[in-house]
Design an enzyme around this catalytic site. Structure first.
Site, PDB file in Angstrom:
ATOM      1  CG  ASN A 278      -2.863   0.595  14.311  1.00 37.52           C
ATOM      2  OD1 ASN A 278      -1.938  -0.054  13.831  1.00 37.52           O
ATOM      3  ND2 ASN A 278      -2.847   1.916  14.380  1.00 37.52           N
ATOM      4  CB  SER A 279      -1.545  -5.279  13.064  1.00 37.79           C
ATOM      5  OG  SER A 279      -1.107  -4.598  11.903  1.00 37.79           O
TER       6      SER A 279
ATOM      7  CG  ASP B 139       0.903   2.902   2.613  1.00 37.46           C
ATOM      8  OD1 ASP B 139       1.787   3.310   1.827  1.00 37.46           O
ATOM      9  OD2 ASP B 139      -0.038   3.613   2.995  1.00 37.46           O
TER      10      ASP B 139
ATOM     11  CD  GLU C 127      -8.925  -5.522  -5.171  1.00 35.62           C
ATOM     12  OE1 GLU C 127      -8.541  -4.673  -4.345  1.00 35.62           O
ATOM     13  OE2 GLU C 127     -10.103  -5.631  -5.543  1.00 35.62           O
TER      14      GLU C 127
END
Length: 252
Positions: A129-130, A152, A228
Site C-alpha cells: 500500500n503505497s 482511482d 491498459e
C-alpha cells in the site's frame, strides 16, 4: 508442450501469463489493512529477490545501486515493461495493492526474462500500500521518477481522502524524490486531473515542467500508450489530462 500443460495460466504461443486468470476488482480500498510483509526500513528491502542479476543475497542495501523509478499502482505492468528497455541500467519497481494483479506482473516479468535473456532484469513489482509505506521502501531523495497513471478517481467527496495524490501524500513523495526528480500523473477524469494539478500547484516543493521539456521527455509519450487503461481510453476516443511536475530544492 509439457511446460504449457503444467502452466495452464500461460499462453502456449508467447509463454506470457494470460490476464483472464489474474483478474481482480478494478480498485481496492487503500485505507483498509491488508496482510502482506512490509520492510521495516529501506535498508531491509531484499533487492536480491527483485533483481537477482544485479544483486546477490549478500549484496543488499549497502550497494550503490538503488531503485530510481517507482510506478505507483502499476496495474498490469505495461509502463514498467516499456520503461525497462528505454532505461536498461535503471532499477524500477511497480507498487500494486491488488494481490492477483501483482502476481500477474510477477509472472509477466519472469516470462519476459526467460524469453529475452539479459533483458527485463531491472524491473520488479511488490504488493504493498503505497499510501502508507513509501518511507519503508525508499530513502530520502532516492527516486528520480514517480508515476501515478490513471489512479482511482474516488468520485464521492467523502472518499477524496483515498486519492493517491493529496497535499499530505505529496509531502511523502517530495521526501522520496531527489531534487529535480519528476512526478508524472495522468487521468481520463477531468475533475481528478484538476484536483491533482491543483494539489501539485499548491505544494511548495513542486513546479510544473515547462512545455518544451515535457515535449522532449521520451517518457511522456508512454503515459497514455503503455498502460491498459491508457489504451482503453485511446480506443474509446477519450481525453486525458496530464500533469508533470519537478521536485524543487528547499528554499533557504
Amino acid at each position: 508442450m509439457l511446460e504449457n500443460k503444467t502452466n495452464p495460466t500461460h499462453s502456449k504461443s508467447t509463454g506470457l501469463p494470460r490476464k483472464r486468470f489474474y483478474r481482480a476488482r478494478a480498485h481496492s480500498n487503500p485505507l483498509s489493512d491488508s496482510h502482506f510483509p512490509v520492510p521495516v526500513s529501506p535498508s531491509h528491502v531484499d533487492y536480491s529477490t527483485h533483481y537477482p542479476q544485479h544483486f546477490s543475497t549478500s549484496d543488499q542495501a549497502g550497494s550503490c545501486k538503488k531503485i530510481q523509478f517507482a510506478d505507483i499502482g502499476c496495474g498490469f505492468g505495461g509502463l514498467l515493461i516499456s520503461l525497462s528497455t528505454l532505461f536498461p541500467e535503471t532499477l524500477m519497481i511497480g507498487m500494486e495493492l491488488r494481490d492477483k494483479v501483482t502476481e500477474y506482473v510477477k509472472e509477466r516479468i519472469l516470462a519476459l526474462r526467460v524469453a529475452n535473456p539479459g533483458q527485463y532484469q531491472n524491473i520488479s513489482v511488490v504488493r504493498t500500500n503505497s499510501m502508507k509505506y513509501i518511507p519503508n521502501f525508499f530513502e530520502k531523495a532516492q527516486l528520480s521518477k514517480m508515476f501515478f497513471l490513471f489512479p482511482d478517481p474516488h468520485f464521492k467527496e467523502k472518499n477524496h481522502r483515498r486519492r493517491v495524490i493529496s497535499p499530505f501524500l505529496l509531502d511523502e513523495y517530495a521526501y522520496a524524490l531527489q531534487v529535480g526528480g519528476i512526478i508524472y500523473t495522468i487521468t481520463d477524469v477531468e475533475e481528478l486531473g484538476d484536483w491533482m494539478k491543483a494539489c501539485l500547484d499548491n505544494h511548495p516543493m513542486f513546479e510544473a515542467l515547462p512545455s518544451e521539456e515535457l515535449e522532449a521527455d521520451p517518457v511522456t509519450k508512454l503515459l497514455s500508450s503503455a498502460t491498459e487503461e491508457g489504451q482503453k481510453v485511446d480506443r474509446n476516443g477519450g481525453q486525458t489530462f496530464l500533469a508533470v511536475y519537478r521536485r524543487l530544492a528547499p528554499s533557504l
